[in-house]
Design a protein around this motif. Structure first.
Motif, PDB file in Angstrom:
ATOM      1  N   ILE A 105       0.839  -1.201   0.000  1.00  0.00           N
ATOM      2  CA  ILE A 105       0.000   0.000   0.000  1.00  0.00           C
ATOM      3  C   ILE A 105       0.873   1.250   0.000  1.00  0.00           C
ATOM      4  N   LEU A 106       1.907   1.230   0.824  1.00  0.00           N
ATOM      5  CA  LEU A 106       2.789   2.388   0.944  1.00  0.00           C
ATOM      6  C   LEU A 106       3.497   2.693  -0.376  1.00  0.00           C
ATOM      7  N   ASP A 107       3.931   1.658  -1.060  1.00  0.00           N
ATOM      8  CA  ASP A 107       4.659   1.844  -2.328  1.00  0.00           C
ATOM      9  C   ASP A 107       3.779   2.465  -3.408  1.00  0.00           C
ATOM     10  N   LYS A 108       2.477   2.194  -3.349  1.00  0.00           N
ATOM     11  CA  LYS A 108       1.557   2.706  -4.371  1.00  0.00           C
ATOM     12  C   LYS A 108       0.893   4.022  -3.967  1.00  0.00           C
ATOM     13  N   SER A 109       1.184   4.506  -2.774  1.00  0.00           N
ATOM     14  CA  SER A 109       0.472   5.670  -2.236  1.00  0.00           C
ATOM     15  C   SER A 109       0.884   6.972  -2.914  1.00  0.00           C
ATOM     16  N   LYS A 110      -0.019   7.941  -2.867  1.00  0.00           N
ATOM     17  CA  LYS A 110       0.243   9.291  -3.349  1.00  0.00           C
ATOM     18  C   LYS A 110       0.470  10.199  -2.145  1.00  0.00           C
ATOM     19  N   PRO A 111       1.241  11.266  -2.290  1.00  0.00           N
ATOM     20  CA  PRO A 111       1.443  12.197  -1.181  1.00  0.00           C
ATOM     21  C   PRO A 111       0.123  12.664  -0.585  1.00  0.00           C
ATOM     22  N   LEU A 112       0.023  12.555   0.730  1.00  0.00           N
ATOM     23  CA  LEU A 112      -1.160  12.976   1.482  1.00  0.00           C
ATOM     24  C   LEU A 112      -2.403  12.247   0.999  1.00  0.00           C
ATOM     25  N   ASN A 113      -2.217  11.005   0.552  1.00  0.00           N
ATOM     26  CA  ASN A 113      -3.290  10.154   0.029  1.00  0.00           C
ATOM     27  C   ASN A 113      -3.989  10.769  -1.179  1.00  0.00           C
ATOM     28  N   GLY A 114      -3.366  11.776  -1.774  1.00  0.00           N
ATOM     29  CA  GLY A 114      -3.957  12.442  -2.934  1.00  0.00           C
ATOM     30  C   GLY A 114      -5.173  13.266  -2.576  1.00  0.00           C
ATOM     31  N   LYS A 115      -5.416  13.443  -1.272  1.00  0.00           N
ATOM     32  CA  LYS A 115      -6.641  14.117  -0.820  1.00  0.00           C
ATOM     33  C   LYS A 115      -6.360  15.219   0.201  1.00  0.00           C
ATOM     34  N   ASN A 116      -5.091  15.641   0.317  1.00  0.00           N
ATOM     35  CA  ASN A 116      -4.725  16.684   1.269  1.00  0.00           C
ATOM     36  C   ASN A 116      -5.183  16.342   2.691  1.00  0.00           C
ATOM     37  N   GLU A 117      -4.802  15.159   3.131  1.00  0.00           N
ATOM     38  CA  GLU A 117      -5.188  14.723   4.461  1.00  0.00           C
ATOM     39  C   GLU A 117      -3.980  14.178   5.215  1.00  0.00           C
ATOM     40  N   ILE A 118      -4.116  14.198   6.542  1.00  0.00           N
ATOM     41  CA  ILE A 118      -3.015  13.733   7.379  1.00  0.00           C
ATOM     42  C   ILE A 118      -3.565  13.143   8.669  1.00  0.00           C
ATOM     43  N   GLY A 119      -2.864  12.165   9.214  1.00  0.00           N
ATOM     44  CA  GLY A 119      -3.253  11.564  10.481  1.00  0.00           C
ATOM     45  C   GLY A 119      -2.122  11.681  11.486  1.00  0.00           C
ATOM     46  N   ILE A 120      -2.482  11.718  12.757  1.00  0.00           N
ATOM     47  CA  ILE A 120      -1.499  11.778  13.839  1.00  0.00           C
ATOM     48  C   ILE A 120      -1.767  10.605  14.774  1.00  0.00           C
ATOM     49  N   TYR A 121      -0.726   9.820  15.071  1.00  0.00           N
ATOM     50  CA  TYR A 121      -0.908   8.559  15.787  1.00  0.00           C
ATOM     51  C   TYR A 121       0.066   8.474  16.956  1.00  0.00           C
ATOM     52  N   PHE A 122      -0.451   8.683  18.172  1.00  0.00           N
ATOM     53  CA  PHE A 122       0.366   8.627  19.374  1.00  0.00           C
ATOM     54  C   PHE A 122      -0.215   7.591  20.340  1.00  0.00           C
ATOM     55  N   PRO A 123       0.153   6.321  20.224  1.00  0.00           N
ATOM     56  CA  PRO A 123      -0.324   5.322  21.184  1.00  0.00           C
ATOM     57  C   PRO A 123       0.083   5.646  22.616  1.00  0.00           C
ATOM     58  N   ILE A 124       1.245   6.300  22.765  1.00  0.00           N
ATOM     59  CA  ILE A 124       1.668   6.790  24.076  1.00  0.00           C
ATOM     60  C   ILE A 124       1.894   8.295  23.963  1.00  0.00           C
ATOM     61  N   GLY A 125       1.873   8.993  25.102  1.00  0.00           N
ATOM     62  CA  GLY A 125       2.066  10.439  25.093  1.00  0.00           C
ATOM     63  C   GLY A 125       3.349  10.818  24.374  1.00  0.00           C
ATOM     64  N   GLU A 126       3.296  11.906  23.629  1.00  0.00           N
ATOM     65  CA  GLU A 126       4.439  12.311  22.808  1.00  0.00           C
ATOM     66  C   GLU A 126       5.152  13.515  23.409  1.00  0.00           C
ATOM     67  N   ILE A 127       6.458  13.570  23.173  1.00  0.00           N
ATOM     68  CA  ILE A 127       7.270  14.714  23.586  1.00  0.00           C
ATOM     69  C   ILE A 127       7.252  15.786  22.504  1.00  0.00           C
ATOM     70  N   ILE A 128       7.377  15.340  21.251  1.00  0.00           N
ATOM     71  CA  ILE A 128       7.423  16.252  20.106  1.00  0.00           C
ATOM     72  C   ILE A 128       6.296  15.912  19.137  1.00  0.00           C
ATOM     73  N   PRO A 129       5.221  16.701  19.101  1.00  0.00           N
ATOM     74  CA  PRO A 129       4.915  17.808  19.993  1.00  0.00           C
ATOM     75  C   PRO A 129       4.460  17.283  21.354  1.00  0.00           C
ATOM     76  N   ASN A 130       4.405  18.144  22.323  1.00  0.00           N
ATOM     77  CA  ASN A 130       3.924  17.763  23.646  1.00  0.00           C
ATOM     78  C   ASN A 130       2.426  17.460  23.560  1.00  0.00           C
ATOM     79  N   ALA A 131       2.066  16.184  23.626  1.00  0.00           N
ATOM     80  CA  ALA A 131       0.657  15.816  23.417  1.00  0.00           C
ATOM     81  C   ALA A 131       0.322  14.518  24.134  1.00  0.00           C
ATOM     82  N   LYS A 132      -0.939  14.408  24.530  1.00  0.00           N
ATOM     83  CA  LYS A 132      -1.439  13.186  25.161  1.00  0.00           C
ATOM     84  C   LYS A 132      -1.650  12.101  24.101  1.00  0.00           C
ATOM     85  N   PRO A 133      -1.776  10.836  24.537  1.00  0.00           N
ATOM     86  CA  PRO A 133      -2.061   9.769  23.571  1.00  0.00           C
ATOM     87  C   PRO A 133      -3.293  10.109  22.743  1.00  0.00           C
ATOM     88  N   CYS A 134      -3.224   9.866  21.448  1.00  0.00           N
ATOM     89  CA  CYS A 134      -4.369  10.181  20.585  1.00  0.00           C
ATOM     90  C   CYS A 134      -4.213   9.490  19.241  1.00  0.00           C
TER      91      CYS A 134
END
Length: 620
Positions: free
Chosen positions: A389-418
């Motif tokens: 899937i990754l090899d065939k993907s287009k930048p930003l899924n071709g739809k100007n979208e982005i996801g953020i995946y923090f199973p544990i709290g992150e330092i950079i940026p400072n954020a809770k799990p989400c």
């Protein structure tokens, strides 16, 4: 090239082992020896994974005696193998960062009068030390001290400007304050000198107390990096005599406390190639070292890692493990409370930027597992479908979208799990959060691409200020005149997301937003996944190439190379700076693979804007 018999040693005193590597003067490997603390000294010192822990207080520490014991054990192994100690011309090395060792008044005499007829530990322990243990980087018992340090300079941002980092549990300054105010003030005052673990090991080897090396000293929350000296305000906090934090109304008492701690820390050993002494008589008599064997200052483990590779200004090392660490060589001092900046251990007027992400491989594996489960793939840990899937993907899924995946709290940026997913609406120029994962708006296949892109884009966004040319103009108008047509077009694209693109609360300059790294090196487990690696290469856009390398013994190798370069500079008159010398001497054909991934840097400009505004919606 004719191979000389001369040898150079590199040490790595890490949490779980002591390693010594020897190389020839042409950088070719000679031998490696190690002492594993758990398997060889675990029962004797009651440690697990190299440390002792007190769960109720969060204290994690190691017995100093164990390290001293390990040094003799490692040299004895080498002696039993008839290692040619007499051929060693110089040595340097690295140690786990931030930890501290506390010498007693008896220490200088004990070190200078060592006899080869007894072991090091029997002659030094316990009398050479006031505190018999050293705090480990995993220690998290200094919560009250963190608050005191940041309060004293009006917040974490100001502390990072002064010291290169906000206050951290493991940093030396907070650990010193804990001892001087809470644990044992009497023993603190009886302490003669305080070493970092790096200067402790060089002290053992030279049989005299050596100074703290400047770049490692940046990991203390005490050193004023822009002014190259200790900061009196922060010293008063560490010593427990701050006028406000400690209600110390006696100005003379405050000054006396500052002076006392300065004396304990001693002068800083400046960055460079100057010898700090020769091997001690104990090692000459017991193991047969040449008495002229030079010792060059030891540094911290992350700092030594960048010395193991030919990294010059604006080069990056990306370590892709369970967490992700990005190390960057830069001539820009651009501190942030969300990452670290140290002085470079060999290049004057240069720094090492260090980004530490909690969510690396763990987050990627969670998406992989969800994908395999949704497709009923029996081999749960297979990357085959993910990579396809990754090899065939287009930048930003071709739809100007982005996801953020923090199973544990992150330092950079400072954020809770989400786990958050966003799409930019071109019509009203607003970011829309997509709440549900379903085929009509966002699928698990979209997550595959998005997690890799958001992780790489975060690196790109944050290295920009440190890559920015030191000749940048002060005004935006003048700065824009120095940009080419393509760069101005990039800025126009970014401004549809926000007039001011920022990261971690700081607005980025136009020059930072269009700056690209020269070379990027990739190491760590996930660098073996070509699909993930190609995506990173495409987004970071290295100007002079991407390289994959196995860097298993980086810290010890960095010590070897530092000792060899320093020796050549001091003894043989070498004029090349470290980066130039190592690049010319490095075996680019052995173990280094140049990658041919496409450069899609321009196509990911929108991702920088998307990520910047998406992060503003995360809960801290």
């Amino acid at each position: 090239m004719t191979q000389s018999d001369d040898l150079f040693l590199g040490f790595d005193l890490s949490t779980q082992q002591l390693k010594i590597i020897s190389t020839y003067s042409n950088l070719k490997h000679h031998s490696t020896y190690r002492v594993d603390f758990d398997s060889e000294l675990g029962l004797k010192y009651g440690i697990k994974k190299g440390v002792k822990s007190i769960e109720s207080t969060g204290e994690i520490f190691a017995p100093v005696e164990m390290w001293i014991d390990a040094l003799d054990i490692c040299f004895t192994k080498m002696q039993n193998d008839e290692f040619p100690f007499n051929k060693v011309k110089a040595m340097s090395g690295s140690c786990q960062q931030h930890g501290s060792v506390y010498w007693s008044n008896e220490a200088p005499e004990l070190l200078s009068n060592l006899t080869f007829e007894k072991s090091l530990k029997d002659q030094l322990c316990p009398n050479a030390f006031t505190f018999q243990t050293s705090p480990n980087w995993q220690d998290h018992s200094t919560g009250p001290e963190l608050e005191a340090f940041e309060k004293s300079v009006n917040g974490c941002h100001n502390l990072s400007i002064i010291t290169g980092s906000r206050a951290h549990y493991r940093f030396t300054g907070t650990q010193i304050r804990k001892l001087s105010t809470r644990i044992n003030p009497e023993l603190y005052h009886k302490t003669f000198k305080i070493s970092l673990i790096s200067s402790f090991l060089s002290s053992l080897l030279s049989n005299k107390i050596t100074n703290i090396e400047e770049s490692d000293g940046c990991g203390m929350n005490l050193y004023d990096i822009p002014n190259s000296k200790y900061n009196d305000e922060l010293l008063s906090v560490a010593a427990g005599v701050h006028p406000i934090i400690d209600n110390c109304n006696d100005l003379q008492k405050t000054q006396d406390g500052i002076n006392e701690l300065k004396e304990k820390l001693g002068p800083i050993e400046p960055v460079g190639s100057k010898s700090i002494g020769v091997i001690g008589k104990y090692f000459v008599s017991k193991y047969g070292f040449n008495s002229n064997c030079q010792i060059y200052s030891f540094t911290g483990d992350n700092l030594a890692t960048i010395l193991a590779l030919p990294l010059s200004n604006n080069d990056i090392l990306v370590s892709m493990g369970t967490s992700t660490t990005v190390l960057l060589v830069t001539d820009q001092y651009k501190p942030s409370e969300n990452y670290h900046v140290f002085k470079h251990p060999t290049l004057k007027n240069h720094y090492m930027g260090m980004l530490c992400y909690c969510n690396g491989a763990l987050a990627r594996e969670k998406i992989r597992d969800k994908l395999n489960e949704s497709l009923n793939i029996s081999t749960k840990n297979s990357w085959d479908e993910f990579n396809s899937i990754l090899d065939k993907s287009k930048p930003l899924n071709g739809k100007n979208e982005i996801g953020i995946y923090f199973p544990i709290g992150e330092i950079i940026p400072n954020a809770k799990p989400c786990e958050r997913r966003f799409k930019f609406n071109e019509n009203d120029k607003k970011l829309i959060e997509l709440k549900n994962l379903d085929s009509s708006n966002w699928s698990i296949q979209d997550d595959v691409n998005s997690i890799i892109e958001s992780q790489a884009l975060s690196c790109r966004l944050r290295v920009g200020p440190m890559l920015e040319s030191s000749s940048s103009s002060s005004s935006t108008e003048e700065e824009n005149k120095s940009l080419n047509e393509n760069e101005l077009e990039i800025l126009d694209r970014l401004h549809k997301y926000s007039e001011s693109i920022q990261s971690d609360g700081a607005i980025q300059s136009n020059k930072a937003l269009v700056s690209k790294p020269n070379k990027v090196f990739y190491v760590g487990g996930s660098s073996n996944n070509r699909s993930i690696l190609n995506k990173y290469c495409s987004i970071l856009g290295a100007l002079q190439g991407n390289f994959k390398i196995d860097l298993g013994d980086a810290c010890a190798l960095g010590g070897c190379y530092k000792s060899l370069w320093s020796y050549k500079c001091e003894i043989e008159g070498l004029k090349d700076d470290y980066g130039v010398w190592l690049s010319n001497s490095f075996d680019w054909d052995g173990g280094v693979e140049k990658l041919n991934a496409p450069d899609l840097w321009d196509e990911y400009v929108d991702g920088v804007g998307l990520l910047s505004i998406a992060e503003l919606q995360l809960e801290k």
